[in-house]
Design an enzyme around this catalytic site. Structure first.
Site, PDB file in Angstrom:
ATOM      1  N   TYR A   1       0.840  -1.193   0.000  1.00  0.00           N
ATOM      2  CA  TYR A   1       0.000   0.000   0.000  1.00  0.00           C
ATOM      3  C   TYR A   1       0.877   1.246   0.000  1.00  0.00           C
ATOM      4  CZ  TYR A   1      -3.686  -3.264   1.391  1.00  0.00           C
ATOM      5  OH  TYR A   1      -4.562  -4.311   1.435  1.00  0.00           O
TER       6      TYR A   1
ATOM      7  N   ASN B   1     -12.826  -1.891  -4.645  1.00  0.00           N
ATOM      8  CA  ASN B   1     -12.725  -2.446  -5.996  1.00  0.00           C
ATOM      9  C   ASN B   1     -13.937  -3.340  -6.281  1.00  0.00           C
ATOM     10  OD1 ASN B   1     -12.000  -3.794  -8.346  1.00  0.00           O
ATOM     11  ND2 ASN B   1     -10.285  -4.878  -7.413  1.00  0.00           N
TER      12      ASN B   1
ATOM     13  N   CYS C   1      -6.656  -6.384  -6.744  1.00  0.00           N
ATOM     14  CA  CYS C   1      -6.370  -5.681  -5.492  1.00  0.00           C
ATOM     15  C   CYS C   1      -5.699  -6.594  -4.468  1.00  0.00           C
ATOM     16  CB  CYS C   1      -7.641  -5.059  -4.927  1.00  0.00           C
ATOM     17  SG  CYS C   1      -9.000  -6.218  -4.735  1.00  0.00           S
ATOM     18  N   HIS C   2      -5.852  -7.910  -4.636  1.00  0.00           N
ATOM     19  CA  HIS C   2      -5.215  -8.845  -3.706  1.00  0.00           C
ATOM     20  C   HIS C   2      -3.696  -8.782  -3.799  1.00  0.00           C
ATOM     21  CE1 HIS C   2      -5.677 -11.091  -7.491  1.00  0.00           C
ATOM     22  NE2 HIS C   2      -4.547 -11.706  -7.150  1.00  0.00           N
TER      23      HIS C   2
ATOM     24  N   GLU D   1      -1.055 -17.520  -7.207  1.00  0.00           N
ATOM     25  CA  GLU D   1      -0.183 -16.795  -8.139  1.00  0.00           C
ATOM     26  C   GLU D   1       1.294 -17.112  -7.908  1.00  0.00           C
ATOM     27  OE1 GLU D   1      -1.398 -12.689  -8.140  1.00  0.00           O
ATOM     28  OE2 GLU D   1      -3.271 -13.178  -9.183  1.00  0.00           O
TER      29      GLU D   1
END
Length: 156
Positions: free
Chosen positions: A92, A113, A121-122, A152
């Site tokens: 952030y 979002n 956003c994750h 991911e």
């Protein structure tokens, strides 16, 4: 609870989709016991196909038409989120520095979002930990964020 045009199965949960015309405008994480939609229309089938491609390959680029609604600040942040590569989260604070704002403002934009996964956003975490997700700091939302980040990382 909103009325969804489609409810799809996903590995960590169910996903509720809302379309406006041909565009996807909202995607919500729902509990795993939420019933999946029956026959899907072409928009929902395309979304399901695109999500299946993402589950196989987190670098999949969505070709589906989607239109997020938000403030100009939120839209700028969401656009920046789409440039974050899968498996390489940022913080952030780093995004806040890029936009000359506070980390909390970036966190609020991420939490608002309307199209998570498509607008990832994750991939934004706290400097010292996971941070929040979907305006939550514990519980199922963070379980979903943890799952998405691990998914991911495995694909790297």
């Amino acid at each position: 609870m909103p009325i969804y045009d489609a409810i799809l199965d996903a590995p960590p949960c169910r996903l509720g989709a809302i379309f406006t015309g041909e565009a996807l405008t909202r995607l919500d994480f729902l509990p795993t016991d939420t019933p999946v939609s029956g026959q899907a229309n072409s928009r929902a089938r395309q979304l399901a196909d695109e999500l299946d491609a993402y589950w196989r390959n987190p670098a999949h680029e969505f070709g589906l038409l989607y239109v997020p609604a938000g403030t100009s600040f939120q839209l700028r942040i969401w656009h920046a989120l789409m440039a974050i590569p899968p498996g390489q989260p940022t913080t952030y604070g780093a995004l806040a520095k890029q936009f000359g704002t506070a980390a909390r403002a970036v966190g609020q934009a991420c939490g608002s979002n309307p199209l998570p996964i498509l607008i990832p956003c994750h991939r934004v975490v706290a400097a010292n930990g996971l941070g929040g997700f979907m305006h939550a700091s514990s519980g199922t939302p963070l379980d979903v964020k943890t799952w998405l980040l691990a998914h991911e990382r495995r694909a790297d």
